[in-house]
Structure formats: C-alpha cells, structure tokens
Write an enzyme that holds these catalytic residues in place. Sequence first.
Site, PDB file in Angstrom:
ATOM      1  N   TYR A  95      19.592  41.599  52.399  1.00 54.51           N
ATOM      2  CA  TYR A  95      21.431  42.084  52.966  1.00 54.51           C
ATOM      3  C   TYR A  95      22.140  42.032  53.510  1.00 54.51           C
ATOM      4  O   TYR A  95      23.190  42.111  52.463  1.00 54.51           O
ATOM      5  CB  TYR A  95      20.573  43.693  53.482  1.00 54.51           C
ATOM      6  CG  TYR A  95      19.830  44.252  51.441  1.00 54.51           C
ATOM      7  CD1 TYR A  95      21.069  45.352  50.707  1.00 54.51           C
ATOM      8  CD2 TYR A  95      18.784  44.407  51.334  1.00 54.51           C
ATOM      9  CE1 TYR A  95      20.626  45.958  49.573  1.00 54.51           C
ATOM     10  CE2 TYR A  95      18.806  45.128  50.694  1.00 54.51           C
ATOM     11  CZ  TYR A  95      19.428  45.963  49.008  1.00 54.51           C
ATOM     12  OH  TYR A  95      18.972  46.752  48.446  1.00 54.51           O
ATOM     13  N   GLU A 137      13.853  51.342  49.074  1.00 53.42           N
ATOM     14  CA  GLU A 137      13.232  50.201  48.209  1.00 53.42           C
ATOM     15  C   GLU A 137      11.852  50.521  49.568  1.00 53.42           C
ATOM     16  O   GLU A 137      10.756  49.848  48.719  1.00 53.42           O
ATOM     17  CB  GLU A 137      13.939  49.043  48.524  1.00 53.42           C
ATOM     18  CG  GLU A 137      15.240  48.702  47.213  1.00 53.42           C
ATOM     19  CD  GLU A 137      15.717  48.409  47.865  1.00 53.42           C
ATOM     20  OE1 GLU A 137      15.517  46.917  47.963  1.00 53.42           O
ATOM     21  OE2 GLU A 137      17.366  48.123  46.680  1.00 53.42           O
TER      22      GLU A 137
HETATM   23  C1  HEM Z   1      24.911  47.093  49.200  1.00 56.54           C
HETATM   24  C2  HEM Z   1      23.962  46.243  48.319  1.00 56.54           C
HETATM   25  C3  HEM Z   1      23.586  45.940  47.111  1.00 56.54           C
HETATM   26  C4  HEM Z   1      24.109  46.882  45.882  1.00 56.54           C
HETATM   27  C5  HEM Z   1      25.224  47.535  45.832  1.00 56.54           C
HETATM   28  C6  HEM Z   1      23.786  46.337  44.559  1.00 56.54           C
HETATM   29  C7  HEM Z   1      23.487  47.315  43.383  1.00 56.54           C
HETATM   30  C8  HEM Z   1      23.147  46.372  42.111  1.00 56.54           C
HETATM   31  C9  HEM Z   1      23.570  46.827  40.332  1.00 56.54           C
HETATM   32  C10 HEM Z   1      23.964  47.577  40.433  1.00 56.54           C
HETATM   33  C11 HEM Z   1      22.474  45.819  39.905  1.00 56.54           C
HETATM   34  C12 HEM Z   1      22.123  46.121  38.649  1.00 56.54           C
HETATM   35  C13 HEM Z   1      21.416  47.253  38.560  1.00 56.54           C
HETATM   36  C14 HEM Z   1      21.019  47.851  36.921  1.00 56.54           C
HETATM   37  O1  HEM Z   1      19.983  46.342  36.425  1.00 56.54           O
HETATM   38  O2  HEM Z   1      20.876  48.766  36.320  1.00 56.54           O
HETATM   39  C15 HEM Z   1      22.190  45.196  41.149  1.00 56.54           C
HETATM   40  C16 HEM Z   1      20.551  43.949  40.234  1.00 56.54           C
HETATM   41  C17 HEM Z   1      20.824  43.086  41.318  1.00 56.54           C
HETATM   42  N1  HEM Z   1      20.691  43.017  42.595  1.00 56.54           N
HETATM   43 FE1  HEM Z   1      21.362  44.254  43.045  1.00 56.54          FE
HETATM   44  N2  HEM Z   1      23.067  45.010  44.950  1.00 56.54           N
HETATM   45  C18 HEM Z   1      22.535  44.167  46.629  1.00 56.54           C
HETATM   46  C19 HEM Z   1      22.115  44.116  47.203  1.00 56.54           C
HETATM   47  C20 HEM Z   1      21.424  42.999  46.596  1.00 56.54           C
HETATM   48  C21 HEM Z   1      20.340  42.059  47.062  1.00 56.54           C
HETATM   49  C22 HEM Z   1      20.658  41.893  48.863  1.00 56.54           C
HETATM   50  C23 HEM Z   1      19.964  41.635  46.123  1.00 56.54           C
HETATM   51  C24 HEM Z   1      18.852  40.377  46.833  1.00 56.54           C
HETATM   52  C25 HEM Z   1      19.182  38.964  47.021  1.00 56.54           C
HETATM   53  C26 HEM Z   1      20.135  42.096  45.270  1.00 56.54           C
HETATM   54  C27 HEM Z   1      19.832  41.246  43.776  1.00 56.54           C
HETATM   55  C28 HEM Z   1      20.278  42.317  42.445  1.00 56.54           C
HETATM   56  C29 HEM Z   1      19.679  41.439  41.610  1.00 56.54           C
HETATM   57  C30 HEM Z   1      18.114  39.473  41.428  1.00 56.54           C
HETATM   58  C31 HEM Z   1      19.928  41.906  40.684  1.00 56.54           C
HETATM   59  C32 HEM Z   1      19.254  42.007  38.896  1.00 56.54           C
HETATM   60  C33 HEM Z   1      19.421  40.004  38.433  1.00 56.54           C
HETATM   61  C34 HEM Z   1      20.995  40.194  37.452  1.00 56.54           C
HETATM   62  O3  HEM Z   1      20.802  41.688  36.583  1.00 56.54           O
HETATM   63  O4  HEM Z   1      21.305  39.017  37.555  1.00 56.54           O
HETATM   64  N3  HEM Z   1      21.429  42.856  45.529  1.00 56.54           N
HETATM   65  N4  HEM Z   1      21.960  45.086  42.261  1.00 56.54           N
END
Ligand code: HEM
Length: 404
Positions: A95, A137
């Site tokens: 994060y 999580e």
């Molecule tokens: C406050 C921080 C974060 C927010 C608001 C956020 C938000 C989101 C959202 C809205 C999605 C799409 C969800 C869906 O499929 O409906 C997502 C997917 C994802 N998030 Fe996060 N995220 C955050 C932090 C992180 C962190 C720290 C990581 C670590 C590497 C991460 C990795 C991913 C990955 C790998 C995907 C899906 C892969 C992709 O479609 O490329 N996220 N996140």
Amino acid sequence: MLTQRTKDIVKATAPVLAAHGYDIIKHFYRSLLAAHPELKNVFNMRHQERGQQQEALARAVYAYAANIEDPSTLAALLEGIANKHASLDVRPEQYPIVGEHLLASIKAVLGDAATADIISAWAQAYGNLADILMGRESELRERTVETLGGWVGWREFVVAGKQPESDIITSFVLAPADGGPVVNFEPGQYISVNVPVPRLGLRQIRQYSLSDAPNGRSYRISVKREEGATPEQKGYVSTLLHDEIRIGDTIALAAPHGNFFIDVNATTPVVLISGGVGLTPMISMLNRVLQSPGREIVFVHGARNSGVHAMKDHLRAAAAQHPNFKTFTFYNEPLPQDQAGRDFDYRGLVDIGTIAASVLLPDADYYICGPIPFMRQQHDALIARGIAETRVHYEVFGPDLFAE
Ligand code: HEM
Ligand SMILES: Cc1cc2nc3c(=O)[nH]c(=O)nc-3n(C[C@H](O)[C@H](O)[C@H](O)COP(=O)(O)OP(=O)(O)OC[C@H]3O[C@@H](n4cnc5c(N)ncnc54)[C@H](O)[C@@H]3O)c2cc1C
C-alpha cells in the site's frame, strides 16, 4: 481520523482530480511498473495495454473522495475491491508503494496547482482508504486460513479433469497437489489462477468463477476461449488454459473470494439470469440450491446457439428431475439444426418480459452475470417491473465498471 479541513480540501479538489483522473492513473501505472517491474506479474497486462484498470482505480478513488463524509455508502464497492485484492494476494506492505506513486503522479500531472496542502490532504485520504481496505483484506485472509482446507497466497493444484462444455467453453477440475482438503466457498465466488505466460515472459493472474457446488476436495472452473480478432488479441490466459494446460499439469490458485453469492440458508426463490460464459457462477448456485429440497429456482440463459451453449444437457436433466427448478433459454442466432422447444425456448435476446410470470416471484433474489450491456438491460427490466434494487446482484467478468 481525517480533519474537517482535510475532507473539505479533498471534496473541493475531487472534480479537478477526476478531470485529470485518466492522465494521473496512466502516469501512476507507468511510474509504478517502471520502479517495481515485479508487479507486472501481479497487474493484468492486458488492462494496462487497453487502459481498463486505469479507469477502475481512478473511479474508486474519486468515489471515495466524493463520499468522504460517509464512506459507509461505498460499502459494497469496497467489499468488492477487498475481495479482489485478497484473491490477488495484495499485501499491506504494497500500500505505501502504491500510495507514493499515486501522490507523485497527482503532483506531476497537476503541476503548480497541486499545493502542499492539497497533496497532504490527498495523502491522508489515501491512507484512510488504504486502512479500510487493508483491514478488510486481513480479515478475509484470517477467515480463510482458519477454515479447514483454507490457505493464504498461492497453492499448487493439479488438473484432474478437462472437459469441453461447448465449442468455446472448457471445464477444468482442480485438486490440491498436496492432497489436502479445500476450503468451502459460497456459490457464486471465484478463484484466481496464477500462471506463467510465455508470450509475455511474465506470470498473469485471472479470476474464474467456481462452476460447481462445493465438495471439500476439488474446484471446478469453466473457461471461455478468448480468441480475439487478431493473433495479438488472443487472450493470454484463457487460450493458454485451453491449448497448453493438460490433465496432470499444475497451476497456482488463490482461495475462493467474492461478494457475489447466494445465501444457501435462505428458502426464498432464486432467479439466475446469465448471458454466454456468465453462466458459470449460476451453475454453482444452481447445483448447490438443488441439494436442499424445495427451494424455488429459475435459470434464464441467453446464448448465440447450441454450438456455444455450455452445460445444456446438465441443465435439461436437472429440470427434468427437480419440479422446483425451471429453465428458460434464449438463442439469438440459432443454427439451422437448433429446434425451439428442444434446444431453446425463445428466439432472440433474453427478454424477461416474455416470461414475467415465471421470474417476478415474491421475495426472490436476482443474480445477473454476462456482458455489461446485457446486465444493464436485465437490471433495468427488473427495476422497471418493481423489483427492489437490493434484490438485484451482479458480477462483472473484468474490472467493475458497472457501478457508477
Ligand atoms: C487505496 C488503494 C487502492 C485502491 C482504491 C484500489 C482500487 C482497485 C480497484 C477499484 C480495482 C478494480 C477492482 C475490480 O476488479 O472490480 C483494483 C484492482 C487491482 N488492484 Fe487495487 N487498489 C488499491 C491498492 C492496491 C495495491 C496496494 C495493490 C498492490 C499491488 C493493488 C493491486 C491491484 C491489482 C493487481 C488489481 C487487479 C488487476 C488488474 O486488473 O490489473 N491495489 N484495485
Ligand atoms: C470475478 C470474475 C469471474 C470470472 N469468471 C470467469 C469464468 O467463469 N469463465 C471465464 O471464461 N472467464 C471468467 N472471467 C474472465 C477471466 O478472468 C479473464 O478475463 C478471461 O479469461 C480473459 O482472460 P485472457 O487472459 O484470456 O484475455 P486477455 O489477454 O486478458 O484479454 C481480454 C480480452 O480482450 C480481448 N482483446 C485483447 N486485445 C484487444 C484489442 N486490442 N481490442 C479488442 N479486444 C482485445 C481479448 O481477445 C480478450 O477477449 C472472470 C472474471 C472475473 C473478474
């Protein structure tokens, strides 16, 4: 806790960030993946190529900013993201890395307009949102690991069965390589598959809904072959599963997650509405509901024709055996040999108006899965007929851009 001043700055600047949202997130992914190339094995490289994930993250951050006085209104959105992150094995230590690149990208795109006050307010808001997601999580991880057959991260599974279900959908039965039990799941949930993709020289993760009732020993997924219009557009993971992965091979799986599932203890009617490969979570729900006698269940499905209509014989046999189960099939492009009344019930796209008396049931819950325009249409048709929004549930087979 965020101060009122911080909230005010975030609210006042949210529209500015939204207007530049796409550029900020594009900059963010470029700098994040350049500084941490190992994360290319975690993010969906196709979404990066096509800009889809950019939009999902930008919308989530903006939705949070717009609702900063009462983030509880975003509970469903955050629950979906937390489940997706848990399934991707996103860890708390990642994060701050994401936060650092996000704030640096806001600064880079907004330039002098991003004053120290504004950056500090957004840093606090990001920290707050990150705390909510990390907290949920970690609860999800603990619950899974404490349950019989549960695990955290990636576990090796052997392909114990590979069964074509239609011209384009194939089912895979996956059993743990360590021979142990597998954690039960809620019908409708998905697993993540993590495989090396030689075309990219990277690993890639994709989600697949579980397509059978839980049995404690193995999971089944059913994968559509995403051929694409050109060789470059050929789906990275689905075609690899279809063409390269054979019985006896191993693939890494994350434990089941997801907030789209039925309440197996309820006795109220269930109406499942799917288009194409969107039928996979429905089959899991159906097979589970049919284990408890008497609960009314209706399955409405749309497919092009019998060539791509998966699990047709299973559905027909289940309907013949269970008087509490009714199924309605729509074909929009029937083949010459497809017969109405035998292969399908109605010609055309799914239209619940045609079968209103069978689907508008008192106290029913509605589960929809399929292409986004299909889901919008079914959702709107149900709402127009007086079904409450809280009774309509949906799953998107991609970043969730359906919720607005
Ligand atoms: C406050 C921080 C974060 C927010 C608001 C956020 C938000 C989101 C959202 C809205 C999605 C799409 C969800 C869906 O499929 O409906 C997502 C997917 C994802 N998030 Fe996060 N995220 C955050 C932090 C992180 C962190 C720290 C990581 C670590 C590497 C991460 C990795 C991913 C990955 C790998 C995907 C899906 C892969 C992709 O479609 O490329 N996220 N996140
Ligand atoms: C919760 C959830 C559950 C899911 N359950 C299932 C399931 O049960 N069964 C199932 O089959 N799938 C399911 N999916 C979808 C699955 O995760 C993958 O997205 C799917 O298999 C495609 O992955 P891929 O790597 O093969 O394709 P990718 O390489 O990721 O490509 C995605 C799509 O984009 C197309 N494409 C690529 N480039 C272009 C371009 N330039 N222009 C236009 N189109 C292009 C590809 O042909 C393909 O159709 C689910 C997804 C989610 C989020």
